[in-house]
Write an enzyme that holds these catalytic residues in place. Structure first.
Site, mmCIF file in Angstrom:
data_model
loop_
_atom_site.group_PDB
_atom_site.id
_atom_site.type_symbol
_atom_site.label_atom_id
_atom_site.label_comp_id
_atom_site.label_asym_id
_atom_site.label_seq_id
_atom_site.Cartn_x
_atom_site.Cartn_y
_atom_site.Cartn_z
ATOM 1 N N GLU A 182 -4.954 2.971 -10.563
ATOM 2 C CA GLU A 182 -5.611 1.675 -10.336
ATOM 3 C C GLU A 182 -6.774 1.514 -11.309
ATOM 4 O O GLU A 182 -7.014 0.439 -11.845
ATOM 5 C CB GLU A 182 -6.161 1.580 -8.910
ATOM 6 C CG GLU A 182 -5.123 1.708 -7.827
ATOM 7 C CD GLU A 182 -5.763 1.549 -6.449
ATOM 8 O OE1 GLU A 182 -6.090 2.578 -5.827
ATOM 9 O OE2 GLU A 182 -5.948 0.394 -6.012
ATOM 10 N N ARG A 238 -0.117 4.570 2.969
ATOM 11 C CA ARG A 238 0.001 4.327 4.405
ATOM 12 C C ARG A 238 0.266 5.550 5.273
ATOM 13 O O ARG A 238 0.224 5.451 6.501
ATOM 14 C CB ARG A 238 1.074 3.255 4.657
ATOM 15 C CG ARG A 238 0.612 1.880 4.303
ATOM 16 C CD ARG A 238 1.696 0.864 4.579
ATOM 17 N NE ARG A 238 2.609 0.667 3.457
ATOM 18 C CZ ARG A 238 3.790 0.060 3.560
ATOM 19 N NH1 ARG A 238 4.221 -0.369 4.739
ATOM 20 N NH2 ARG A 238 4.544 -0.113 2.483
ATOM 21 N N CYS A 252 0.820 -1.223 0.000
ATOM 22 C CA CYS A 252 0.000 0.000 0.000
ATOM 23 C C CYS A 252 0.850 1.268 0.000
ATOM 24 O O CYS A 252 1.681 1.486 0.888
ATOM 25 C CB CYS A 252 -0.928 -0.006 1.225
ATOM 26 S SG CYS A 252 -1.956 1.477 1.311
ATOM 27 N N TRP A 269 -9.132 5.449 -0.348
ATOM 28 C CA TRP A 269 -9.662 5.988 -1.597
ATOM 29 C C TRP A 269 -8.756 5.530 -2.722
ATOM 30 O O TRP A 269 -7.666 4.990 -2.493
ATOM 31 C CB TRP A 269 -9.729 7.521 -1.553
ATOM 32 C CG TRP A 269 -8.472 8.157 -1.076
ATOM 33 C CD1 TRP A 269 -7.314 8.355 -1.800
ATOM 34 C CD2 TRP A 269 -8.200 8.646 0.243
ATOM 35 N NE1 TRP A 269 -6.363 8.941 -1.011
ATOM 36 C CE2 TRP A 269 -6.869 9.130 0.247
ATOM 37 C CE3 TRP A 269 -8.956 8.715 1.425
ATOM 38 C CZ2 TRP A 269 -6.271 9.681 1.385
ATOM 39 C CZ3 TRP A 269 -8.357 9.265 2.555
ATOM 40 C CH2 TRP A 269 -7.045 9.745 2.531
HETATM 41 N N1 ARG Z 1 -6.721 -2.029 -7.127
HETATM 42 C C1 ARG Z 1 -8.033 -2.297 -6.608
HETATM 43 C C2 ARG Z 1 -9.084 -1.794 -7.596
HETATM 44 O O1 ARG Z 1 -8.743 -1.221 -8.589
HETATM 45 C C3 ARG Z 1 -8.265 -1.621 -5.268
HETATM 46 C C4 ARG Z 1 -7.231 -1.932 -4.190
HETATM 47 C C5 ARG Z 1 -7.279 -0.986 -3.016
HETATM 48 N N2 ARG Z 1 -6.986 0.350 -3.437
HETATM 49 C C6 ARG Z 1 -7.006 1.447 -2.647
HETATM 50 N N3 ARG Z 1 -6.739 2.586 -3.193
HETATM 51 N N4 ARG Z 1 -7.321 1.360 -1.372
HETATM 52 O O2 ARG Z 1 -10.256 -1.910 -7.370
#
Ligand code: ARG
Length: 354
Positions: free
Chosen positions: A229, A64, A61, A224
């Site tokens: 991602e 953090r 992560c 968030w």
């Molecule tokens: N990578 C995952 C997704 O695209 C989420 C993982 C957690 N990500 C976060 N920013 N807390 O759905």
């Protein structure tokens, strides 16, 4: 268990500057409980601080820096179905917070937990010809239970769960509960016509939380999104939504020839679009350069506290322009400290009907 409990209690109580006597007393109490019953219960404070430590120790992560701001909902007492669904809906609502997302975790019983079969509380269904391919198995499970989606690219999956002595069941959320963001780009208006959207809050629901030798199998948690991602991985990976070509068309990039750099250009603009769209809807999101800066501050804070930061390089290096941030340029010790979150073993996952 006793050894793990000792190590957790000592670490936590020392970090919080509790006096020696208090540590000794608590350790005696835990030892007696483990000898008499084979286990022990965390106090609310231990549960809460333990969950925060688990986030702090999450090597993958990049977010953090915010570990201490986690809101912890103690749902260990919940045994009946209505209360369970209510707790899940509360989680989604409070964490969404009208867009100003709150890091949040709901922790259910260690002994008799309701079981959740979803990877995240909110996720889009996957079918052979549309939707999110990474959710095909969960979608089949939902369909087995009688759920039917509308068969779009963005059908929100229902919650799939089982109460301690119950049978597996599903629950479709009211759509007003689920905040979603339509994706637009202010310089490329044609993007809107693709009808892309994404949900606001990623709430991981498939990991065990381990604190002081105790495993909590049901403890959904969220932060968030970092923009990449969604834009680099979920939308662009060929085994996910695989949208690079459609997006490049919408941007009117005439060729995706490798040496035209239009693949890269399209990817950057898609990140820009997702970021702008979230911001315009008032939904929290972070770009990779800012997230990495925040991670540097986390590393600094930790070193001030005399703690080593462990990490997994392949996750901490962002998937867009990694070399622009410091994380890329040094190594990390990927040792796994506890408390932490763990992937469940394969046996407990997947469709139990197959
Ligand atoms: N990578 C995952 C997704 O695209 C989420 C993982 C957690 N990500 C976060 N920013 N807390 O759905």
């Amino acid at each position: 268990m006793l050894e793990e409990a000792k190590s957790f209690i000592k670490t936590m109580y020392n970090e919080l500057n509790y006096d020696k006597e208090r540590i000794v007393d608590r350790l005696k109490e835990i030892e007696t409980d483990i000898q008499a019953t084979g286990t022990y219960d965390h106090t609310t404070e231990e549960l809460s601080y333990g969950a925060k430590m688990a986030w702090r120790n999450s090597n993958r992560c990049i977010g953090r820096f915010f570990w201490e701001s986690l809101t912890v909902a103690d749902a260990r007492h919940i045994q009946n179905e209505d209360e369970f669904i209510h707790a899940i809906e509360q989680h989604i609502q409070i964490a969404t917070n009208n867009g100003k997302i709150k890091p949040y975790i709901t922790i259910f019983s260690k002994d008799n937990p309701p079981q959740i079969y979803n990877n995240q509380l909110i996720r889009y269904a996957g079918y052979d010809d549309c939707g999110d391919p990474s959710e095909i198995k969960v979608t089949q499970l939902a369909q087995h239970l009688g759920w039917q989606g509308e068969h779009t690219d963005f059908d929100v999956l229902p919650l799939i769960y089982k109460m301690p002595n119950g049978t597996m069941n599903y629950y479709a959320y009211p759509s007003s509960l689920i905040k979603e963001v339509p994706i637009r780009h202010h310089r490329f208006p044609k993007l809107e016509a693709l009808g892309l959207k994404w949900y606001a809050v990623p709430i991981i629901s498939s990991m065990d939380l381990k604190i002081g030798g105790i495993t909590y199998p049901t403890a959904p948690f969220n932060g968030w999104y970092m923009v990449n991602e969604i834009a680099v991985r979920n939308f662009t990976d060929t085994y996910r939504y695989n949208l690079l070509e459609s997006v490049a068309d919408a941007f009117e990039f005439d060729t995706l020839r490798n040496n035209s750099f239009n693949k890269d250009r399209a990817l950057v603009e898609l990140n820009d679009a997702v970021y702008q769209s979230f911001k315009n809807e008032g939904v929290s999101i972070v770009d990779h350069v800012t997230a990495s800066k925040q991670f540097e501050r986390f590393e600094l804070n930790e070193s001030k506290q005399g703690r080593d930061v462990t990490g997994k390089w392949s996750w901490l290096a962002p998937s867009l322009s990694p070399t622009l941030v410091s994380n890329y340029h040094h190594g990390y010790n990927n040792e796994i400290k506890e408390p932490n979150f763990f992937y469940k073993k394969a046996e407990t996952k997947g469709c139990p009907f197959h």
